[in-house]
Design a protein around this motif. Structure first.
Motif, mmCIF file in Angstrom:
data_model
loop_
_atom_site.group_PDB
_atom_site.id
_atom_site.type_symbol
_atom_site.label_atom_id
_atom_site.label_comp_id
_atom_site.label_asym_id
_atom_site.label_seq_id
_atom_site.Cartn_x
_atom_site.Cartn_y
_atom_site.Cartn_z
ATOM 1 N N PRO A 56 1.009 -1.532 -0.115
ATOM 2 C CA PRO A 56 -0.199 0.194 0.166
ATOM 3 C C PRO A 56 0.550 1.474 -0.228
ATOM 4 C CG PRO A 56 -0.792 -1.582 1.972
ATOM 5 C CD PRO A 56 0.533 -2.272 0.569
ATOM 6 N N VAL A 57 0.272 2.572 -0.593
ATOM 7 C CA VAL A 57 1.340 3.558 -0.773
ATOM 8 C C VAL A 57 0.201 4.618 0.137
ATOM 9 C CG1 VAL A 57 1.925 5.399 -2.544
ATOM 10 C CG2 VAL A 57 2.209 2.710 -3.121
ATOM 11 N N ALA A 58 0.839 5.533 0.413
ATOM 12 C CA ALA A 58 0.065 7.115 1.082
ATOM 13 C C ALA A 58 1.102 7.941 0.752
ATOM 14 C CB ALA A 58 0.289 6.761 2.800
ATOM 15 N N THR A 59 0.265 8.723 -0.582
ATOM 16 C CA THR A 59 1.388 10.017 -0.372
ATOM 17 C C THR A 59 1.054 11.291 0.037
ATOM 18 O OG1 THR A 59 0.875 9.017 -2.868
ATOM 19 C CG2 THR A 59 1.603 11.514 -3.214
ATOM 20 N N PHE A 60 1.815 12.031 0.702
ATOM 21 C CA PHE A 60 1.779 13.075 0.523
ATOM 22 C C PHE A 60 2.190 14.438 0.348
ATOM 23 C CE2 PHE A 60 0.766 9.751 3.716
ATOM 24 C CZ PHE A 60 -0.189 10.092 4.714
ATOM 25 N N ARG A 61 1.057 15.436 -0.145
ATOM 26 C CA ARG A 61 2.684 16.464 -0.532
ATOM 27 C C ARG A 61 2.239 17.486 0.275
ATOM 28 N NH1 ARG A 61 0.281 17.797 -6.714
ATOM 29 N NH2 ARG A 61 -1.587 17.550 -5.091
ATOM 30 N N PRO A 62 4.022 17.707 1.283
ATOM 31 C CA PRO A 62 3.818 18.897 1.550
ATOM 32 C C PRO A 62 2.962 20.125 1.565
ATOM 33 C CG PRO A 62 5.438 17.863 1.863
ATOM 34 C CD PRO A 62 5.088 16.676 0.584
ATOM 35 N N LYS A 63 2.414 20.867 0.627
ATOM 36 C CA LYS A 63 2.247 22.020 -0.448
ATOM 37 C C LYS A 63 0.476 22.036 0.069
ATOM 38 C CE LYS A 63 1.828 20.755 -5.069
ATOM 39 N NZ LYS A 63 2.976 20.777 -6.530
ATOM 40 N N ASP A 64 0.100 20.937 0.098
ATOM 41 C CA ASP A 64 -1.498 20.689 0.233
ATOM 42 C C ASP A 64 -1.581 20.837 1.486
ATOM 43 O OD1 ASP A 64 -1.745 20.157 -2.777
ATOM 44 O OD2 ASP A 64 -1.552 17.826 -2.079
ATOM 45 N N PHE A 65 -0.513 20.846 2.897
ATOM 46 C CA PHE A 65 -0.778 21.444 4.085
ATOM 47 C C PHE A 65 -0.590 22.686 4.814
ATOM 48 C CE2 PHE A 65 -0.625 16.826 3.403
ATOM 49 C CZ PHE A 65 -1.766 16.576 4.153
ATOM 50 N N GLU A 66 -0.935 23.286 5.671
ATOM 51 C CA GLU A 66 -0.875 24.680 6.071
ATOM 52 C C GLU A 66 0.814 24.477 6.825
ATOM 53 O OE1 GLU A 66 -3.289 26.965 7.399
ATOM 54 O OE2 GLU A 66 -4.411 27.152 5.273
ATOM 55 N N THR A 67 1.120 23.630 7.627
ATOM 56 C CA THR A 67 1.871 23.203 8.337
ATOM 57 C C THR A 67 2.947 22.379 7.984
ATOM 58 O OG1 THR A 67 0.510 22.257 10.187
ATOM 59 C CG2 THR A 67 1.070 25.183 10.591
ATOM 60 N N LYS A 68 4.154 21.925 8.627
ATOM 61 C CA LYS A 68 4.485 20.561 8.954
ATOM 62 C C LYS A 68 4.357 19.551 9.535
ATOM 63 C CE LYS A 68 9.183 18.632 9.066
ATOM 64 N NZ LYS A 68 10.384 18.492 8.357
ATOM 65 N N ASP A 69 3.269 20.763 10.896
ATOM 66 C CA ASP A 69 3.153 19.757 11.779
ATOM 67 C C ASP A 69 1.557 19.065 11.157
ATOM 68 O OD1 ASP A 69 4.383 20.317 13.943
ATOM 69 O OD2 ASP A 69 3.373 20.816 15.654
ATOM 70 N N ALA A 70 0.927 19.495 10.550
ATOM 71 C CA ALA A 70 -0.383 18.852 10.160
ATOM 72 C C ALA A 70 -0.421 18.135 9.257
ATOM 73 C CB ALA A 70 -1.289 20.428 9.435
ATOM 74 N N TYR A 71 1.068 18.449 8.051
ATOM 75 C CA TYR A 71 1.621 17.089 7.521
ATOM 76 C C TYR A 71 2.148 16.413 7.993
ATOM 77 C CZ TYR A 71 5.354 15.413 4.236
ATOM 78 O OH TYR A 71 6.053 14.376 3.394
#
Ligand code: GRF
Length: 190
Positions: A56-71
């Protein structure tokens, strides 16, 4: 035999280390199961490799989040859902922040292509060759808040080949794949 350790592999690039770990899990050489591959780069070749291995792959793009903590909170949610016990960084080109460090204390491991503390950060092989060192190598270490500064678990020296970064990278990658498996096995059997 002990239960398999549930691991999440973090990768942003070609994924040759991911592939070596995935194969070792499949053959039983490594007593672990990859429950998730986390990436910040949806186009990275490692995604193809994971899909081919039905990981299973989970993709998270930092630019989709307001903060690093939220990412990192989003990543943490996926890790907890998957039941990940250890985080294994394999070419994840981002600094791990407080959210993941707090959730996985001394349970995040990284591999770096130099003999740390020499040449931390990006392009470690290029920097070593440009510096004119004759021997560089590979380090496996625990991850802390710094850039490649956590406790060193294993190291292996590699000769610089003909002053050439590409040839040296090839030699380093071959060593990485074995050293990572061995070190993970040791960690997981403690
Ligand atoms: C490896 O050299 C590793 O040490 C560094 O990133 C590179 C990843 O290579 N952290 P690959 O994507 O596993 O082939």
């Amino acid at each position: 035999m002990n239960q398999k350790m549930k691991i999440a592999v973090f990768a942003s690039g070609s994924g040759s280390n991911f592939a070596a770990i995935e194969e070792a899990c499949r053959t039983g050489e490594l007593n672990a199961e990859i429950v998730l591959m986390v990436t910040n780069k949806p186009d990275a070749f490692v995604v193809e490799r994971a899909e081919k291995g039905s990981i299973p792959v989970a993709t998270f793009r930092p630019k989709d989040f307001e903060t690093k903590d939220a990412y990192e909170e989003s990543i943490l949610h996926a890790l907890q859902e998957a039941g990940a016990e250890w985080l294994v960084l394999a070419g994840y080109m981002r600094l791990v922040g407080p959210v993941l460090l707090t959730a996985y204390p001394s349970r995040i491991v990284n591999i770096h292509p130099s003999l740390l503390p020499s040449f931390p950060g990006k392009d470690a092989i290029g920097k070593a060759v440009a510096h004119g060192v004759k021997v560089t190598g590979v380090t496996v270490h625990l991850v802390d808040e710094g850039m490649d500064t956590g406790q060193i678990l294993a190291q292996h020296a590699v000769r610089v080949v003909d002053g050439n970064p590409d040839k040296t990278a090839e030699a380093i990658h071959a060593v990485e794949h074995d050293l990572y498996k061995e070190t993970l096995n040791e960690l997981f059997s403690r």
